[in-house]
Motif scaffolding. Sequence first.
Motif, mmCIF file in Angstrom:
data_model
loop_
_atom_site.group_PDB
_atom_site.id
_atom_site.type_symbol
_atom_site.label_atom_id
_atom_site.label_comp_id
_atom_site.label_asym_id
_atom_site.label_seq_id
_atom_site.Cartn_x
_atom_site.Cartn_y
_atom_site.Cartn_z
ATOM 1 N N ASN A 1 3.317 59.638 97.747
ATOM 2 C CA ASN A 1 3.265 59.640 99.219
ATOM 3 C C ASN A 1 2.260 58.612 99.720
ATOM 4 O O ASN A 1 2.524 57.889 100.675
ATOM 5 N N ASP B 1 -5.705 57.505 101.336
ATOM 6 C CA ASP B 1 -5.045 56.211 101.589
ATOM 7 C C ASP B 1 -5.471 55.674 102.941
ATOM 8 O O ASP B 1 -6.068 56.390 103.755
ATOM 9 N N SER C 1 11.023 58.435 106.114
ATOM 10 C CA SER C 1 11.078 59.285 104.930
ATOM 11 C C SER C 1 12.435 59.147 104.223
ATOM 12 O O SER C 1 12.509 58.972 103.003
ATOM 13 N N LEU D 1 5.547 68.133 99.896
ATOM 14 C CA LEU D 1 4.264 68.798 100.195
ATOM 15 C C LEU D 1 4.411 70.322 100.170
ATOM 16 O O LEU D 1 3.444 71.030 99.887
HETATM 17 P P1 ADP Z 1 8.718 63.312 101.955
HETATM 18 O O1 ADP Z 1 9.666 63.472 100.818
HETATM 19 O O2 ADP Z 1 9.393 63.049 103.266
HETATM 20 O O3 ADP Z 1 7.594 62.400 101.658
HETATM 21 P P2 ADP Z 1 6.717 65.342 101.861
HETATM 22 O O4 ADP Z 1 6.827 66.803 101.938
HETATM 23 O O5 ADP Z 1 6.103 64.766 100.649
HETATM 24 O O6 ADP Z 1 8.147 64.765 102.128
HETATM 25 O O7 ADP Z 1 5.897 64.868 103.121
HETATM 26 C C1 ADP Z 1 6.234 65.372 104.391
HETATM 27 C C2 ADP Z 1 5.903 64.365 105.466
HETATM 28 O O8 ADP Z 1 4.484 64.191 105.535
HETATM 29 C C3 ADP Z 1 6.429 62.984 105.178
HETATM 30 O O9 ADP Z 1 7.727 62.847 105.659
HETATM 31 C C4 ADP Z 1 5.467 62.120 105.942
HETATM 32 O O10 ADP Z 1 5.867 62.033 107.289
HETATM 33 C C5 ADP Z 1 4.160 62.867 105.888
HETATM 34 N N1 ADP Z 1 3.232 62.345 104.860
HETATM 35 C C6 ADP Z 1 3.062 62.807 103.609
HETATM 36 N N2 ADP Z 1 2.114 62.112 102.969
HETATM 37 C C7 ADP Z 1 1.668 61.197 103.842
HETATM 38 C C8 ADP Z 1 0.675 60.171 103.786
HETATM 39 N N3 ADP Z 1 -0.065 59.959 102.684
HETATM 40 N N4 ADP Z 1 0.480 59.414 104.883
HETATM 41 C C9 ADP Z 1 1.210 59.620 106.000
HETATM 42 N N5 ADP Z 1 2.155 60.570 106.136
HETATM 43 C C10 ADP Z 1 2.385 61.345 105.063
#
Ligand code: ADP
Length: 446
Positions: free
Chosen positions: A336, A365, A390, A400
């Motif tokens: 991510n 990050d 995404s 997440l």
């Molecule tokens: P995805 O498969 O869409 O990445 P996640 O559950 O891992 O799904 O993350 C959910 C959402 O959280 C992502 O769609 C993104 O919008 C946001 N996100 C996750 N990690 C980050 C990050 N490091 N920086 C910015 N936004 C993030």
Amino acid sequence: MNNQNNKINNYSITADLINLIIFLAVAVIVGYLINNLVYSILIFLSIFIIYILYSNYVFERWVLNYKKNKSIEYHQKHQYLVSALNKSFEEFTTVKLKFNVLEKRFKELSASMPDAVVVVDNNFVTEWFNDAAIKMLSLKDIDIGRPILHLIRNPNFTKFINTKDRDTHVNFISPLKYDVTIKSFLVPYGEDRYLLTFRDVSESDHLDKMRRDFVANVSHELKTPLTVIFGYLETISLSDNKNVDQSILDQMLKQAKRMDIMISDLLKLTKLQTTNIPEKNFSPINLKNLVNELILACKQESNKNKNDIKILANDDIYIRGSYEEIYSAFLNLLLNAIMYSGKGATIEINYYVSNSKETIFSIKDYGVGIPLDSVNRLTERFYRVDKGRSREQGGTGLGLSIVKHIMNRHDGKLEVESIIGEGSNFSCVFPKSLLAMTSSKSTSDV
Ligand code: ADP
């Protein structure tokens, strides 16, 4: 009130002093008449003492029998005292009546409440409970004064009560009926008391289970046909068939792959939610080695994005946990961080043991960041801040949620700090109980 007291005291003392002077005057006159002053004074003083004792006795009788007979006689010299006490008794009766009404209302209210309510002191000793607690938890009057953990014996509840840094609530199976799930909330009140509420959540728990089963079943059912379609698409794609538009085929393959990943993630999530980690899967994990493996696994993505991945710790920290799960959680966070950072952005990996002996693993990050109102929703299934981005990057919106469940299974938590446009910091916090070993610190670059 003070003034009145003074008046009362003045009056009693004044009356007694006047009486004493009269007694002494009569004693002196009689003493002169009988020609024996000492004898006369002694007799009159004795009479005076008897008079004082008697008037005290009359007053005492009045006080003690006041409740039974309000017209009982009292000595005139206690008139002020009697009026003041009468007034106090009346006030007390009014307050008592009000209190009785309040008590009655409170009892009616607590009796009609479907939730069991138990009041405990700061040592979790039972002080009071309502009628619902008798039915739901089988508490009895003799249980007052006993520790709540002796009355509700359940490992989840015991752990909840014994943990200082506890959540606001816990779910546990009723000690009386195995098919009843109870949700308990603990709320501190007053200076040294807690209010424990217990709610039967079997129905919503059942619905939640049905929902999970449904998702698991649908995912299972979809997995097989999808694998077949995927297989055929790959075969056609490799067969160099001139009649098929390659770009359409690539799109079909891409979408089929996305669906496959999504179904696998849903199945993984269901498994994480419905099972516990078997004890044999717990092993010591060296975070230093794990980080090296994570960086290797992300090499392709980080090279493509030209990320500078920095490791800020070099400790030999070992935590106990499921290697497979923790690896998957950390990998998700690192991917991510790469995915939501710009080209060439720095990513920092850090891990350390806090003062309270919790192990913190964080990935920071300097990417797009997350709006404040989205931070609390990130671990919801399919929640994405930017759906388009995404999807385009192949995200499922389940990553997440999986990380959160993995942390829950390790009694840990996922903490997120983020500033829009500046970047995000995702921290996995492991409890003290999972810290296996640690050594000194230094800094290195990859
Ligand atoms: P995805 O498969 O869409 O990445 P996640 O559950 O891992 O799904 O993350 C959910 C959402 O959280 C992502 O769609 C993104 O919008 C946001 N996100 C996750 N990690 C980050 C990050 N490091 N920086 C910015 N936004 C993030």
